[in-house]
Enzyme design. Structure first.
Site, short mmCIF file in Angstrom:
data_model
loop_
_atom_site.label_atom_id
_atom_site.label_comp_id
_atom_site.label_asym_id
_atom_site.label_seq_id
_atom_site.Cartn_x
_atom_site.Cartn_y
_atom_site.Cartn_z
N LEU A 1 -42.57 46.50 91.08
CA LEU A 1 -42.46 47.90 91.54
C LEU A 1 -41.00 48.30 91.70
O LEU A 1 -40.11 47.44 91.75
CB LEU A 1 -43.21 48.02 92.88
CG LEU A 1 -44.71 47.72 92.77
CD1 LEU A 1 -45.31 47.39 94.13
CD2 LEU A 1 -45.43 48.89 92.11
N PRO A 2 -40.73 49.61 91.82
CA PRO A 2 -39.32 50.04 91.82
C PRO A 2 -38.48 49.51 92.99
O PRO A 2 -37.39 48.97 92.77
CB PRO A 2 -39.41 51.57 91.85
CG PRO A 2 -40.76 51.89 91.28
CD PRO A 2 -41.64 50.75 91.70
N THR B 1 -37.16 44.01 92.52
CA THR B 1 -35.88 43.80 93.20
C THR B 1 -35.85 44.72 94.41
O THR B 1 -35.87 45.95 94.25
CB THR B 1 -34.70 44.17 92.28
OG1 THR B 1 -34.76 43.36 91.11
CG2 THR B 1 -33.36 43.92 92.99
N LYS C 1 -30.71 37.57 93.85
CA LYS C 1 -30.76 38.67 92.87
C LYS C 1 -29.66 39.72 93.13
O LYS C 1 -29.02 40.22 92.21
CB LYS C 1 -32.14 39.32 92.94
CG LYS C 1 -32.32 40.56 92.11
CD LYS C 1 -32.32 40.28 90.62
CE LYS C 1 -32.35 41.57 89.82
NZ LYS C 1 -32.12 41.36 88.42
N LYS D 1 -29.47 51.64 92.73
CA LYS D 1 -30.26 51.12 93.87
C LYS D 1 -29.78 49.71 94.24
O LYS D 1 -29.52 49.41 95.41
CB LYS D 1 -31.75 51.08 93.48
CG LYS D 1 -32.64 50.39 94.49
CD LYS D 1 -33.97 49.92 93.88
CE LYS D 1 -33.80 48.69 93.03
NZ LYS D 1 -35.01 48.02 92.59
P1 NAD Z 1 -40.14 51.12 86.16
O1 NAD Z 1 -39.85 52.32 86.96
O2 NAD Z 1 -40.11 51.19 84.66
O3 NAD Z 1 -41.61 50.56 86.57
C1 NAD Z 1 -42.15 50.61 87.86
C2 NAD Z 1 -43.64 50.89 87.72
O4 NAD Z 1 -44.23 50.85 89.03
C3 NAD Z 1 -43.93 52.29 87.15
O5 NAD Z 1 -44.79 52.16 86.02
C4 NAD Z 1 -44.61 53.02 88.29
O6 NAD Z 1 -45.60 53.95 87.88
C5 NAD Z 1 -45.23 51.86 89.07
N1 NAD Z 1 -45.52 52.17 90.46
C6 NAD Z 1 -44.71 52.75 91.38
N2 NAD Z 1 -45.34 52.84 92.57
C7 NAD Z 1 -46.58 52.30 92.39
C8 NAD Z 1 -47.70 52.11 93.25
N3 NAD Z 1 -47.67 52.50 94.52
N4 NAD Z 1 -48.79 51.52 92.72
C9 NAD Z 1 -48.82 51.13 91.42
N5 NAD Z 1 -47.79 51.29 90.56
C10 NAD Z 1 -46.69 51.88 91.05
O7 NAD Z 1 -39.18 49.97 86.68
P2 NAD Z 1 -38.76 48.59 85.94
O8 NAD Z 1 -37.55 48.82 85.12
O9 NAD Z 1 -39.97 47.98 85.32
O10 NAD Z 1 -38.26 47.76 87.22
C11 NAD Z 1 -39.18 47.21 88.14
C12 NAD Z 1 -38.39 46.33 89.11
O11 NAD Z 1 -37.73 45.30 88.38
C13 NAD Z 1 -37.30 47.09 89.87
O12 NAD Z 1 -37.27 46.62 91.19
C14 NAD Z 1 -36.04 46.74 89.10
O13 NAD Z 1 -34.89 46.81 89.93
C15 NAD Z 1 -36.34 45.33 88.66
N6 NAD Z 1 -35.66 44.90 87.45
C16 NAD Z 1 -35.60 45.70 86.34
C17 NAD Z 1 -34.96 45.24 85.19
C18 NAD Z 1 -34.86 46.08 83.94
O14 NAD Z 1 -34.11 45.70 83.03
N7 NAD Z 1 -35.59 47.19 83.85
C19 NAD Z 1 -34.37 43.95 85.17
C20 NAD Z 1 -34.48 43.15 86.31
C21 NAD Z 1 -35.13 43.63 87.43
#
Ligand code: NAD
Length: 296
Positions: free
Chosen positions: A65-66, A96, A171, A246
């Site tokens: 999740l975000p 994260t 992280k 963030k």
């Molecule tokens: P993203 O925004 O693409 O995905 C998050 C998903 O969570 C979305 O599809 C959203 O609809 C869903 N969501 C939000 N609230 C929800 C709820 N209450 N119930 C169900 N679903 C819900 O984000 P991401 O890029 O996939 O990143 C996710 C996490 O991973 C973050 O914490 C980010 O910091 C971390 N991260 C991302 C990357 C990257 O390269 N994108 C790399 C390492 C870590």
């Protein structure tokens, strides 16, 4: 094979959940975005209409999740994971988030005697899709052992960082390095161009010289040298710039709390703040190269 609830199928979660399906697990997928669920169903997962339906009876729950507030509400809300899971389940949060929120969720879960780990990832979307993420895991040894085989199906390295919150601590330190490296890489790439160097030629040199870093060789911010990098897709995320901001805010809050001296981290946080405010909100974090070049 396990019955796994996967909640949060965004840029990262979609590829991670797909790898669990590929490994033969029964995955029930839930996201607020129905299109994201539909994509996973096409790959062999089943759709869950809400968190309780995903979680009830599942052996493992994975969340991606975000940020902290999303994780707290999904785990601790009335219709949340904790209210609907069973005592033998293993709960794994790969998002994260801030260390305090991670410890708060861990304490609430531990009070019910259920296994929980914070297991944030490093590697980006290509690694999520390729099953080559690095997981840094916080939680008790028994919970780590329960989570390890599931994380192995999504990653190349699964490392026990310490007790609850230790994964998030690792992280946040890692991403502060990444933010600094990426900006340095972008500054050098822009300067090389100004000096008339061919970007590919400079990449060939720096990737074999002391300027080498993940930002350069896995995520090159100029199009061409690394085909999977967002620079080749007009900086479509990837790792969205607001997500990096963030993380940098988390890092700077942590540094302040500790009294840690992080002047480069502070500079990087300020640069990401301006980049996001001045045109980068929809872009990958490597798009900061455009902001630095004055092209936004
Ligand atoms: P993203 O925004 O693409 O995905 C998050 C998903 O969570 C979305 O599809 C959203 O609809 C869903 N969501 C939000 N609230 C929800 C709820 N209450 N119930 C169900 N679903 C819900 O984000 P991401 O890029 O996939 O990143 C996710 C996490 O991973 C973050 O914490 C980010 O910091 C971390 N991260 C991302 C990357 C990257 O390269 N994108 C790399 C390492 C870590």
């Amino acid at each position: 094979m396990a019955d796994i609830a996967f909640i949060g199928l965004g840029n990262m979660g979609s590829g991670m959940a797909a790898n669990l399906v590929k490994a033969g697990h029964a995955v029930r997928a839930f996201d607020l975005n129905p299109d994201a669920v539909a994509k996973l169903v096409e790959l062999g997962a089943s759709a869950a209409g809400d968190v309780p339906k995903a979680v009830k009876g599942a052996d493992v729950v994975v969340t991606m999740l975000p940020a902290g507030p999303h994780v707290k509400s999904v785990y601790l809300g009335e219709e949340g994971v904790l209210a609907n899971t069973h005592d033998d389940a293993v709960l794994i949060d790969c998002s994260t988030i801030d260390v305090d929120s991670a410890r708060e969720v861990a304490a609430a879960v531990a009070a019910k005697g259920i296994a929980f780990v914070d297991a944030p990832v490093s590697g980006g979307v290509a690694a999520a899709e390729g099953g080559t993420l690095t997981f840094m895991v916080g939680g008790p040894e028994a919970a780590f052992k329960g989570a390890e085989p599931i994380l192995d199906a999504m990653g190349k390295a699964v490392i026990h960082a310490g007790d609850a919150g230790a994964g998030q601590a690792a992280k946040i330190c890692n991403n502060m390095m990444l933010a600094i490296h990426m900006i340095g890489t972008c500054e050098a790439m822009n300067m090389a161009k100004g000096l008339g160097l061919d970007p590919q030629r400079f990449y060939d040199i720096a990737s074999k010289a002391s300027g080498q870093s993940w930002s350069l060789t896995s995520y090159c911010p100029v199009p061409g040298p690394v085909p999977a990098a967002p620079s080749n897709r007009d900086y479509k995320p990837g790792f969205a710039a607001p997500m990096m901001l963030k993380d940098m805010k988390l890092a700077m809050g942590t540094a302040e709390g500790l009294g840690a001296n992080t002047p480069m981290g502070k500079q990087a946080a300020d640069i990401y703040e301006r980049f996001v405010a001045e045109g980068g909100e929809q872009m990958d974090f490597s798009g900061v190269i455009k902001w630095l070049a004055g092209e936004l």
